[in-house]
Design an enzyme around this catalytic site. Sequence first.
Site, mmCIF file in Angstrom:
data_model
loop_
_atom_site.group_PDB
_atom_site.id
_atom_site.type_symbol
_atom_site.label_atom_id
_atom_site.label_comp_id
_atom_site.label_asym_id
_atom_site.label_seq_id
_atom_site.Cartn_x
_atom_site.Cartn_y
_atom_site.Cartn_z
ATOM 1 N N PHE A 39 -14.547 18.285 -19.660
ATOM 2 C CA PHE A 39 -13.860 17.891 -18.446
ATOM 3 C C PHE A 39 -12.515 17.605 -18.769
ATOM 4 C CE2 PHE A 39 -12.439 15.378 -15.137
ATOM 5 C CZ PHE A 39 -12.643 16.150 -13.754
ATOM 6 N N LYS A 43 -6.274 6.802 -18.217
ATOM 7 C CA LYS A 43 -7.330 5.884 -17.996
ATOM 8 C C LYS A 43 -7.004 4.507 -18.554
ATOM 9 C CE LYS A 43 -11.080 9.197 -17.179
ATOM 10 N NZ LYS A 43 -11.294 9.084 -15.781
ATOM 11 N N ASP A 100 -8.806 15.108 -26.310
ATOM 12 C CA ASP A 100 -8.674 14.449 -25.282
ATOM 13 C C ASP A 100 -9.440 13.266 -25.312
ATOM 14 O OD1 ASP A 100 -8.886 13.535 -22.506
ATOM 15 O OD2 ASP A 100 -9.476 15.552 -21.586
#
Length: 463
Positions: A154, A269, A240
Amino acid sequence: MGESKKLLSVDDALRFSRKEVLETYKNYVHPGRATLQALLNLDTNFVRAEGCKVWDEDGNEYLDFVGGYGSLNLGHNHPAVIEALHKVESAPVMLQTALAKFAAVLAHNLAQITPGDLQNCWFCSSGTEAVEGALKLARMYTGKKDFIYCLGGFHGKTMGSLSVTGKKKYQEPFEPLIPGCIPIPYGDAEALEKALKKHDAAAFIVEPILGEGGIILPPEGYLKEARRLCSSGNTLLIFDEIQTGFGRTGTLFACEHEGIVPDVMILAKSLGGGIVAIGGYITTAAIMKKAYGSSIDKATMLSSTFGGNTHSAAGAIAAVEVVVRENLARQAAEKGAYFLNKLQGLKEKYSIIKDVRGRGLLVGLELAEGGGLLDFLSAGSVKKLSSEFLSSMIGGELQQKYRVLTLFTLNNPNVIRLEPPLTVSYEQLDYAVDAFDKLFSRHKSFLKIALESGKSALSSFFR
Ligand code: PLP
């Protein structure tokens, strides 16, 4: 402006009841999302948050084990981040006629704490935007077009990041996506080798641990082999670390577990300390220079209006400092081992738990398919819904009865993610384990609730 066009204020929002939130969200944001969350009992009106705890409008206290999907490593409203925002409150938030001072300082600090020779940063405002930036960097640097990515991976939901997000449900409605994106199974070095032989790819983009894919750890040595294969083919290795970064998995960055340095590391984040919206990537000076040059003709190719603005960068500087100063990585390693061990104990006890896995405080609890609860729920058309939403139903129960917040992983809804702030206490971890224990031991009545919840959700979906 007439009476019917009255605007609501921040104070109005602060005063909103649960019902008003639901109605306003339903009417003005997303009706389906509002209905679904209400059906799953996930529409509590939270009014206060601090550390690992949040409080609803009636003063009930909850433990947050969702942790903003990895955005809340520091917990809610960390005072150091808020203090940093106060310090810059009278500075210009953005001024395009000047260099972004706080972004430069943040980049300097990231270069100190990321592994190897990662040095040059680009900042934006979200994870998906950072992924877009990394993909473009790879094309600029290599002059090649294709990207290899992992099924179950994702990376976000804008067009570029969606093109390398390995979930058909999210991709198909938006096709055609960007061409030249090749999916391979996660954790399979041979598949990567074959793909690299067939396609002269600009980059291989991968999460060091699949987050939304269901908290899946790759086989030991996989990342090292990916590093070797990419290096020999002039293909950039992009990690990532949006969800795994800043201590979450027990090391500052998850790639450190195998001692691997990617060519590009994507961050977001918890970079923002759970308060400011910031994302970006860090790469080597050589890659940045070749891609975007030191000459002025390419100087404006990288921009993002809010990227690295004073507030987001100052908040991030403070957040990074807390992560390092409080050694949140070590806390995650120690508490994560304790938590996993306790959850393993539950797995022995309840057949509905298929697997418990993770590293540090990135933990997944996978529910059994076809056994116990799912068997019961799988009659006819309820089956699809239950497999999509079973973990949410459990989440709704945990929230309402035991005041522990959890959610499923986006690409694998059968997995309950447990990502509390890294500052969580051992007592809070015990409390969450105990809540699962009680919930699963009430199996029979819970089955009924889950079935009822599944049925009503189903009927509203087909309405
Ligand atoms: N990459 C990973 C690994 C993620 O977990 C996420 C979000 O969950 C993203 C990218 C997208 O980030 P954002 O939601 O900030 O766009």
